[in-house]
Structure formats: structure tokens, C-alpha cells
Design a protein around this motif. Structure first.
Motif, short mmCIF file in Angstrom:
data_model
loop_
_atom_site.label_atom_id
_atom_site.label_comp_id
_atom_site.label_asym_id
_atom_site.label_seq_id
_atom_site.Cartn_x
_atom_site.Cartn_y
_atom_site.Cartn_z
N HIS A 22 0.82 -1.21 0.00
CA HIS A 22 0.00 0.00 0.00
C HIS A 22 0.86 1.27 0.00
O HIS A 22 0.49 2.28 -0.58
N ALA A 96 -4.32 -4.32 6.51
CA ALA A 96 -5.57 -3.86 5.91
C ALA A 96 -6.74 -4.68 6.46
O ALA A 96 -6.60 -5.87 6.75
N THR A 98 -11.41 -4.46 7.33
CA THR A 98 -12.70 -3.79 7.20
C THR A 98 -13.09 -3.19 8.54
O THR A 98 -12.66 -3.67 9.59
N ARG A 119 -17.02 6.93 2.99
CA ARG A 119 -15.76 6.93 2.25
C ARG A 119 -15.86 7.81 1.00
O ARG A 119 -14.91 8.51 0.65
N ASP A 187 -8.85 5.35 -0.74
CA ASP A 187 -9.23 3.95 -0.57
C ASP A 187 -8.16 3.17 0.18
O ASP A 187 -8.45 2.35 1.06
N THR A 188 -6.89 3.41 -0.18
CA THR A 188 -5.78 2.73 0.50
C THR A 188 -5.75 3.11 1.97
O THR A 188 -5.66 2.24 2.85
N SER A 191 -8.52 1.58 4.07
CA SER A 191 -8.34 0.15 4.38
C SER A 191 -7.34 -0.06 5.50
O SER A 191 -7.28 -1.16 6.09
#
Length: 212
Positions: A22, A96, A98, A119, A187-188, A191
Motif C-alpha cells: 500500500h 488492511a 474492514t 468513504r 481507498d488505501t 483500508s
């Protein structure tokens, strides 16, 4: 816990390679050991120069002092960079995952409809920043949460809100990995959020309301 002079460069809670793929090791090294560490050095220098060693980090970042404009801006920039980067690095998890179900994610879902919508709003906030800045999720005690943005190294009004999440939108934090793809960078980062740390910050903002 509030911080006072002499300010220290906080160690990363993970190794330089822990965020790969990432974030590459060079990006993380220069982000932490160059940009952030230089801001700590600068802040200590300015605190001594202007006889402000008795002031806390949050005071230096938010309060006005009787200084020439150029020197005040330099002080605020250094203090904000230190405060913001410490929150940013401490808020990232090297694995990473959820979002869990907890008090914070419940109010996020209640406020924004879903984590996906939240997000998306964070991405829109990131896209709205022209130049460098930060995207925040802040809590106003028991009065709810909201997304905020600041430019350069400004901080949110710490006297009235508690920072929960913070996203660095300076180019040195993402350019070498995501180039100009801010949505991909968000997004990275999303996570990698350390939701345990974020939950602790949120419960702290609630104070006695969080009990029970």
C-alpha cells in the motif's frame, strides 16, 4: 495526553516496510523521518526562540501570539505539522481490514447512511483540497461527528472538536505511490485505518456520555 517542550519525534508504530504494497518503504521513510522529523526540530527551535517553551503542542498550533506575521505563520506551520502527522501515523494500522462494529462505526453509519457513503464523502473532501491540506473526521462531544478540511498544516479548532480520523493530502504522502489519484489514495488509507485508535478517540470525545 498533551505534549510539551522539548517535543519528540514519535516512533512509527510499525516498520517502514509494514505498509507494503500500500505504501513503499521510501515514501514512508521520507514522510516520517524527513518531513515530520524536520517539523519537530523546527518547532523546538521556534519555541525556544520566541520563549514559548511553556506552551503545549495544541496551544502552539491553535493560539495566536504577539509575533510578526511571518514568524507566527512559521510557528503555526511547524506546530500543525507535528500535531497532524502524529495523529496520522498513529491512526494507521499495518494490516488492511474492514471496519468493525463499534460506537464510532455505528454513528458513522447513522450519520452518513453507510460506510461506503462515508468513504465517498471523504474522497470528495480530499478532491476539494487545492494544493496541500488535511481531511478530518471530528467529534463535537455528544453533538455528533462531521467531516472537515484544513489547508497547509492548519489544525481543526481543538477547543471545540476532537479529531477522530485524519488524512494527509500533502503530495509527499501519496504522490510516488498513487501519483495524482486521490481517490485511490483515500481507498488505501481507508483500508489501513486503525479503528481501535479511532474508537478510543471517539469515546474520549464523548467523555462521561461514553460510560454505560
Amino acid at each position: 495526553m498533551e505534549q510539551y517542550f522539548p517535543f519528540q519525534t514519535s516512533q512509527l508504530p510499525y516498520s517502514y516496510v509494514a505498509l507494503m504494497p500500500h505504501c513503499d518503504a521510501n515514501t514512508l521513510y521520507y514522510h516520517h523521518d524527513k518531513y515530520y522529523a524536520d517539523a519537530v526540530y523546527e518547532l523546538n527551535h521556534l519555541a525556544v526562540r520566541h520563549r514559548l517553551t511553556d506552551r503545549s503542542l495544541s496551544q502552539l498550533a491553535t493560539e495566536d501570539f504577539n509575533l510578526p506575521t511571518a514568524q507566527l505563520n512559521r510557528l503555526k506551520n511547524a506546530a500543525g505539522a507535528v500535531y497532524n502527522h502524529q495523529m496520522y501515523f498513529d491512526g494507521i494500522n499495518c494490516q488492511a481490514g474492514t471496519p468493525p462494529i463499534n460506537r464510532l462505526t455505528e454513528i458513522i453509519t447513522t450519520t452518513y447512511g453507510s460506510m461506503s457513503q462515508f468513504r465517498q464523502l471523504l474522497t470528495e473532501a480530499a478532491e476539494s483540497i487545492i494544493g496541500s491540506g488535511w481531511v478530518w473526521l471530528v467529534a463535537e462531544g455528544s453533538n455528533g461527528i462531521h467531516i472537515a478540511t484544513t489547508i497547509n498544516n492548519e489544525v481543526v479548532p481543538l477547543a471545540s472538536v476532537t479529531p477522530i480520523l485524519i488524512l494527509d493530502l500533502w503530495e509527499h504522502s501519496y504522490l510516488t505511490m498513487d501519483h495524482f489519484n486521490k481517490a485511490g489514495y483515500v481507498d488505501t488509507w481507508f483500508s489501513l485505518i486503525n479503528w481501535n485508535t479511532a474508537e478510543d478517540r471517539y469515546l474520549s470525545a464523548l467523555g462521561p456520555v461514553a460510560v454505560g
